[in-house]
Design a protein around this motif. Sequence first.
Motif, mmCIF file in Angstrom:
data_model
loop_
_atom_site.group_PDB
_atom_site.id
_atom_site.type_symbol
_atom_site.label_atom_id
_atom_site.label_comp_id
_atom_site.label_asym_id
_atom_site.label_seq_id
_atom_site.Cartn_x
_atom_site.Cartn_y
_atom_site.Cartn_z
ATOM 1 N N VAL A 19 0.733 -1.170 0.031
ATOM 2 C CA VAL A 19 0.025 0.081 -0.021
ATOM 3 C C VAL A 19 0.844 1.238 0.131
ATOM 4 C CG1 VAL A 19 -1.512 1.285 1.494
ATOM 5 C CG2 VAL A 19 -2.129 -1.006 1.275
ATOM 6 N N LEU A 20 2.026 1.259 0.693
ATOM 7 C CA LEU A 20 2.872 2.360 0.725
ATOM 8 C C LEU A 20 3.579 2.600 -0.455
ATOM 9 C CD1 LEU A 20 4.482 1.881 4.330
ATOM 10 C CD2 LEU A 20 2.513 3.504 3.548
ATOM 11 N N CYS A 21 3.882 1.599 -1.000
ATOM 12 C CA CYS A 21 4.496 1.670 -2.591
ATOM 13 C C CYS A 21 3.550 2.175 -3.624
ATOM 14 C CB CYS A 21 5.192 0.226 -2.760
ATOM 15 S SG CYS A 21 6.473 -0.224 -2.152
ATOM 16 N N GLY A 22 2.461 1.762 -3.416
ATOM 17 C CA GLY A 22 1.256 2.180 -4.414
ATOM 18 C C GLY A 22 1.156 3.779 -4.144
ATOM 19 N N ILE A 23 0.750 4.208 -2.734
ATOM 20 C CA ILE A 23 0.710 5.702 -2.523
ATOM 21 C C ILE A 23 1.750 6.361 -3.009
ATOM 22 C CG2 ILE A 23 0.222 7.036 -0.628
ATOM 23 C CD1 ILE A 23 -1.186 4.909 0.772
ATOM 24 N N ALA A 24 2.861 6.026 -2.676
ATOM 25 C CA ALA A 24 4.185 6.890 -3.146
ATOM 26 C C ALA A 24 4.581 6.821 -4.349
ATOM 27 C CB ALA A 24 5.382 5.972 -2.529
ATOM 28 N N ALA A 25 3.968 5.714 -5.338
ATOM 29 C CA ALA A 25 4.079 6.002 -6.984
ATOM 30 C C ALA A 25 3.140 6.933 -7.417
ATOM 31 C CB ALA A 25 3.624 4.453 -7.430
ATOM 32 N N ALA A 26 1.883 6.826 -6.546
ATOM 33 C CA ALA A 26 1.140 8.083 -7.052
ATOM 34 C C ALA A 26 1.207 9.435 -6.663
ATOM 35 C CB ALA A 26 -0.525 7.643 -6.225
ATOM 36 N N LEU A 27 2.176 9.573 -5.472
ATOM 37 C CA LEU A 27 2.550 10.832 -4.929
ATOM 38 C C LEU A 27 3.406 11.383 -6.157
ATOM 39 C CD1 LEU A 27 2.554 10.375 -1.256
ATOM 40 C CD2 LEU A 27 1.276 12.040 -2.485
ATOM 41 N N ILE A 242 7.569 3.915 -11.353
ATOM 42 C CA ILE A 242 7.606 2.533 -12.128
ATOM 43 C C ILE A 242 7.765 1.421 -11.233
ATOM 44 C CG2 ILE A 242 8.576 1.081 -14.000
ATOM 45 C CD1 ILE A 242 6.765 3.415 -14.840
ATOM 46 N N TYR A 243 8.951 1.544 -10.652
ATOM 47 C CA TYR A 243 9.509 0.466 -9.724
ATOM 48 C C TYR A 243 8.662 0.398 -8.296
ATOM 49 C CZ TYR A 243 11.901 -1.528 -5.596
ATOM 50 O OH TYR A 243 12.366 -2.482 -4.640
ATOM 51 N N LEU A 244 8.212 1.528 -7.767
ATOM 52 C CA LEU A 244 7.177 1.254 -6.727
ATOM 53 C C LEU A 244 5.931 0.899 -7.066
ATOM 54 C CD1 LEU A 244 7.824 5.046 -5.197
ATOM 55 C CD2 LEU A 244 8.602 2.469 -4.116
ATOM 56 N N PHE A 245 5.339 1.004 -8.315
ATOM 57 C CA PHE A 245 4.182 0.505 -8.803
ATOM 58 C C PHE A 245 4.156 -0.793 -8.951
ATOM 59 C CE2 PHE A 245 0.811 -0.146 -11.986
ATOM 60 C CZ PHE A 245 -0.246 -0.038 -11.230
ATOM 61 N N ALA A 246 5.393 -1.457 -9.593
ATOM 62 C CA ALA A 246 5.580 -2.640 -9.957
ATOM 63 C C ALA A 246 5.787 -3.634 -8.698
ATOM 64 C CB ALA A 246 6.925 -2.884 -10.898
ATOM 65 N N ARG A 247 6.292 -2.893 -7.490
ATOM 66 C CA ARG A 247 6.211 -3.701 -6.072
ATOM 67 C C ARG A 247 5.081 -3.771 -5.478
ATOM 68 N NH1 ARG A 247 9.066 -7.389 -4.307
ATOM 69 N NH2 ARG A 247 9.172 -7.482 -1.687
ATOM 70 N N ALA A 248 4.172 -2.828 -5.642
ATOM 71 C CA ALA A 248 2.764 -2.700 -5.412
ATOM 72 C C ALA A 248 2.151 -3.995 -6.019
ATOM 73 C CB ALA A 248 2.068 -1.755 -5.537
ATOM 74 N N VAL A 249 2.341 -4.056 -7.366
ATOM 75 C CA VAL A 249 1.507 -5.194 -7.951
ATOM 76 C C VAL A 249 1.966 -6.483 -7.343
ATOM 77 C CG1 VAL A 249 1.368 -6.354 -10.195
ATOM 78 C CG2 VAL A 249 1.085 -3.889 -10.190
ATOM 79 N N LEU A 252 0.449 -6.964 -3.749
ATOM 80 C CA LEU A 252 -0.847 -6.788 -3.561
ATOM 81 C C LEU A 252 -1.862 -7.512 -4.799
ATOM 82 C CD1 LEU A 252 -1.253 -2.855 -2.510
ATOM 83 C CD2 LEU A 252 -1.004 -4.800 -0.869
ATOM 84 N N GLY A 253 -1.243 -7.762 -5.757
ATOM 85 C CA GLY A 253 -1.880 -8.270 -6.711
ATOM 86 C C GLY A 253 -2.412 -6.909 -7.952
ATOM 87 N N ALA A 254 -2.311 -7.265 -9.250
ATOM 88 C CA ALA A 254 -2.792 -6.319 -10.095
ATOM 89 C C ALA A 254 -3.985 -5.682 -9.869
ATOM 90 C CB ALA A 254 -2.660 -6.773 -11.629
ATOM 91 N N GLY A 255 -5.129 -6.219 -9.499
ATOM 92 C CA GLY A 255 -6.497 -5.725 -9.334
ATOM 93 C C GLY A 255 -6.509 -4.721 -8.152
ATOM 94 N N ARG A 256 -5.713 -4.939 -7.185
ATOM 95 C CA ARG A 256 -5.712 -3.921 -6.074
ATOM 96 C C ARG A 256 -4.729 -2.833 -6.193
ATOM 97 N NH1 ARG A 256 -4.821 -7.819 -0.589
ATOM 98 N NH2 ARG A 256 -6.899 -8.588 -0.647
#
Length: 300
Positions: A19-27, A242-249, A252-256
């Motif tokens: 979740v933190l990786c996904g939020i950081a990517a969006a930021l 790109i790295y953070l979002f890939a880590r989130a996938v 968490l899985g691609a859907g989340r």
Amino acid sequence: MDLKPDAAAARPSGILIGVLCGIAAALGWAAGFVAAKHGVAIGFSPADLALHRFLWSGLLLMPLILRDGITNLGGIGWGRGLVMSVLSGPPQAIIAYTGFFLVPLGHGTTIQPACAALSGLILASLVLGERATRERIIGGTTIIAGLLVFGAESHTTIGNQGVGGDLLFALAGLFWATFGILLRQWHVSGTRAVAAVGAVSIMVFAPLHALLIGYDGILRMGLAENLLQIVVQGILAGMLPIYLFARAVILLGAGRAATFPALVPGFSMIIGYLALGVVPSIPQLIGLVIVVIGFRFTMR
């Protein structure tokens, strides 16, 4: 179908990190929009900002290209690399940055991601043969409704110039969606794509920039402003998300993980207010809410 998250995601710590990786990517992506608007406002040209966006990340990732062979652009091939560079590299960035000359921050930060999502839905159905589910149709229709709110504000408050700016962001979103579809068609990872686009930017765009535009504009901006664009555009909004979002996938899985790009418009408006003092208008807030609802349906 969602990618299965790895075993780390089964632990609460793995979910939290994802979740933190996904939020950081969006930021990071949101910060890039705000920095671009600031850069345009103080006198950077769109081409100068595009150079900062791709040159430095290209230099940092060049070892990946050299390791896999420069003659075939790290295994991707120069033909595909050039196509990806047009769709997600300096040309796409120049289109988007030019839009910031014409419309407020909130328009670009919402219209481009929204049109990328909408175009992605259409292209996935036409090119990849993905089924257009009821939820995706509702989501796409809702996104269009939100975009119409932005278009109405541009038409009534700015005029044809504002509509033109909105269309530039819509075109940039279409480019990005096409890039994403091609990545899936060609089975290219995000990191390899960023490295290839960076390499093309170094070897093709940078010489053209020097020949046609020069560096007077960049030098005139001073060290602090250039460092700001290098850090935010080249790293925080370039290769790091790109790295953070890939880590989130993975965690968490691609859907989340697909929900995190929907945070970009809201984060952009918050960062724009805190960093630049930009207050979004009521129509922009209404359009943002409608678009985010549309995002939620398209990601089901």
